[in-house]
Scaffold this motif. Structure first.
Motif, PDB file in Angstrom:
ATOM      1  N   LEU A  17       0.831  -1.207   0.000  1.00 22.66           N
ATOM      2  CA  LEU A  17       0.000   0.000   0.000  1.00 22.66           C
ATOM      3  C   LEU A  17       0.862   1.251   0.000  1.00 22.66           C
ATOM      4  O   LEU A  17       1.884   1.323   0.679  1.00 22.66           O
ATOM      5  CB  LEU A  17      -0.935  -0.008   1.221  1.00 22.66           C
ATOM      6  CG  LEU A  17      -2.242  -0.773   1.033  1.00 22.66           C
ATOM      7  CD1 LEU A  17      -2.008  -2.267   1.010  1.00 22.66           C
ATOM      8  CD2 LEU A  17      -3.208  -0.433   2.157  1.00 22.66           C
ATOM      9  N   VAL A 101      -1.015  -5.190  11.420  1.00 17.74           N
ATOM     10  CA  VAL A 101      -2.325  -5.125  10.758  1.00 17.74           C
ATOM     11  C   VAL A 101      -2.205  -5.580   9.305  1.00 17.74           C
ATOM     12  O   VAL A 101      -3.139  -6.130   8.735  1.00 17.74           O
ATOM     13  CB  VAL A 101      -2.866  -3.667  10.793  1.00 17.74           C
ATOM     14  CG1 VAL A 101      -4.002  -3.462   9.806  1.00 17.74           C
ATOM     15  CG2 VAL A 101      -3.317  -3.320  12.189  1.00 17.74           C
ATOM     16  N   ALA A 102      -1.053  -5.334   8.716  1.00 15.95           N
ATOM     17  CA  ALA A 102      -0.876  -5.637   7.299  1.00 15.95           C
ATOM     18  C   ALA A 102       0.440  -6.373   7.059  1.00 15.95           C
ATOM     19  O   ALA A 102       1.406  -5.794   6.550  1.00 15.95           O
ATOM     20  CB  ALA A 102      -0.922  -4.341   6.477  1.00 15.95           C
ATOM     21  N   LYS A 114       2.665 -10.626  -1.184  1.00 13.13           N
ATOM     22  CA  LYS A 114       1.536  -9.698  -1.129  1.00 13.13           C
ATOM     23  C   LYS A 114       1.428  -9.109   0.267  1.00 13.13           C
ATOM     24  O   LYS A 114       1.641  -9.818   1.258  1.00 13.13           O
ATOM     25  CB  LYS A 114       0.261 -10.477  -1.457  1.00 13.13           C
ATOM     26  CG  LYS A 114      -0.954  -9.622  -1.637  1.00 13.13           C
ATOM     27  CD  LYS A 114      -2.163 -10.443  -2.088  1.00 13.13           C
ATOM     28  CE  LYS A 114      -3.353  -9.490  -2.210  1.00 13.13           C
ATOM     29  NZ  LYS A 114      -4.613 -10.135  -2.458  1.00 13.13           N
ATOM     30  N   GLN A 115       1.113  -7.820   0.336  1.00 16.15           N
ATOM     31  CA  GLN A 115       0.807  -7.248   1.637  1.00 16.15           C
ATOM     32  C   GLN A 115      -0.685  -7.457   1.858  1.00 16.15           C
ATOM     33  O   GLN A 115      -1.505  -7.053   1.035  1.00 16.15           O
ATOM     34  CB  GLN A 115       1.142  -5.763   1.713  1.00 16.15           C
ATOM     35  CG  GLN A 115       0.807  -5.176   3.095  1.00 16.15           C
ATOM     36  CD  GLN A 115       1.356  -3.788   3.317  1.00 16.15           C
ATOM     37  OE1 GLN A 115       1.332  -2.950   2.425  1.00 16.15           O
ATOM     38  NE2 GLN A 115       1.865  -3.540   4.522  1.00 16.15           N
ATOM     39  N   ILE A 116      -1.029  -8.106   2.953  1.00 17.13           N
ATOM     40  CA  ILE A 116      -2.421  -8.428   3.238  1.00 17.13           C
ATOM     41  C   ILE A 116      -2.898  -7.564   4.395  1.00 17.13           C
ATOM     42  O   ILE A 116      -2.282  -7.579   5.462  1.00 17.13           O
ATOM     43  CB  ILE A 116      -2.543  -9.905   3.689  1.00 17.13           C
ATOM     44  CG1 ILE A 116      -1.822 -10.834   2.733  1.00 17.13           C
ATOM     45  CG2 ILE A 116      -4.002 -10.291   3.908  1.00 17.13           C
ATOM     46  CD1 ILE A 116      -2.658 -11.537   1.755  1.00 17.13           C
ATOM     47  N   VAL A 117      -3.982  -6.820   4.193  1.00 16.97           N
ATOM     48  CA  VAL A 117      -4.542  -6.040   5.296  1.00 16.97           C
ATOM     49  C   VAL A 117      -5.536  -6.946   6.013  1.00 16.97           C
ATOM     50  O   VAL A 117      -6.484  -7.434   5.411  1.00 16.97           O
ATOM     51  CB  VAL A 117      -5.253  -4.765   4.788  1.00 16.97           C
ATOM     52  CG1 VAL A 117      -5.846  -3.982   5.958  1.00 16.97           C
ATOM     53  CG2 VAL A 117      -4.284  -3.896   3.993  1.00 16.97           C
ATOM     54  N   LEU A 118      -5.284  -7.203   7.287  1.00 18.40           N
ATOM     55  CA  LEU A 118      -6.143  -8.132   8.022  1.00 18.40           C
ATOM     56  C   LEU A 118      -7.495  -7.502   8.318  1.00 18.40           C
ATOM     57  O   LEU A 118      -7.589  -6.298   8.550  1.00 18.40           O
ATOM     58  CB  LEU A 118      -5.462  -8.546   9.335  1.00 18.40           C
ATOM     59  CG  LEU A 118      -4.160  -9.326   9.194  1.00 18.40           C
ATOM     60  CD1 LEU A 118      -3.592  -9.659  10.564  1.00 18.40           C
ATOM     61  CD2 LEU A 118      -4.365 -10.601   8.379  1.00 18.40           C
TER      62      LEU A 118
END
Lengths: 141, 79
Positions: A17, A101-102, A114-118
């Motif tokens: 992001l 959080v990510a 991949k950056q994953i936003v929880l």
């Protein structure tokens, strides 16, 4: 800690992001005994991120990857998943924090990341202190 | 941006696959229901902005990495 992955390129495909133009990052190990590494952008020499495995610092950290993310990353085996967290360095270093959080999820078998936003059910913070916190119960002071 | 006025209970459909419904309106709070295929990630905007900002604050420049390397090497998790 990341010596065996040192120098490997991972493809994040614009998923970090605020850095959607960046795709390729090289993991640079800091040293065999260090829990830290650097993810260095191959497209912008001025951009790098200090990373570490969240489990090194936060024994209770856990989350579930949803099916869509697993598919996108081609993840079929648990052992192919490398989880990293971005660290925000502070001065003094002891006040540095990790974004829980990510997290970054990397499939080491195909180098996709991949950056994953929880989702909000996980009440983690983007600024979780690495040191002197309550998330590693049972540790010695 | 398309701006529509809806009453409680009314919906908006996007691309035939996303539905947004106004579930309730109480004072200045609006409860919004969203149905979308599972692959669609839905977040409160402030979470996205928080992560964007955190990422930006986390950036290190490679020139400072040399010093960083020394600091990071000598640190262990008990520091």
């Amino acid at each position: 800690m990341f010596n065996n992955l040192h120098g490997q390129t991972f493809h994040f495909n614009g998923s970090v992001l605020a850095f959607e133009a960046l795709n390729e990052f090289v993991l640079e190990s800091v040293g065999e005994d260090s829990p830290f590494a650097v993810l260095q952008s191959q497209e912008d020499a001025n951009i790098g991120f200090v990373v570490a495995s969240p489990f090194t610092f936060f024994k209770d950290f856990a989350f579930e990857l949803d099916e869509h993310d697993k598919e996108e990353l081609g993840l079929t085996e648990q052992h192919d998943a490398l989880i990293l967290g971005f660290i925000t360095l502070q001065d003094p270093f002891q006040q540095s924090t990790m974004n829980l959080v990510a997290p970054l999820v990397i499939n080491i078998s195909n180098s996709k990341g991949k950056q994953i936003v929880l989702p909000p059910k996980y009440e983690y913070s983007t600024k979780t202190p690495l040191f002197h916190h309550g998330l590693d119960k049972g540790g010695t002071e | 941006m398309l701006v529509l006025t809806r009453k409680k209970g009314q919906s908006i459909v996007i691309n035939g696959e996303i539905e947004i419904v106004i579930a309730s309106v109480e004072g200045d709070q609006v409860k919004i229901g969203i149905s979308a295929p599972e692959s669609y990630k839905i977040y409160r905007k402030e979470i996205i902005e928080m992560v964007q900002q955190s990422n930006q604050e986390a950036v290190v420049q490679s020139k400072s990495l040399h010093n960083l390397g020394n600091i990071l090497k000598t640190r262990d998790i008990k520091s």
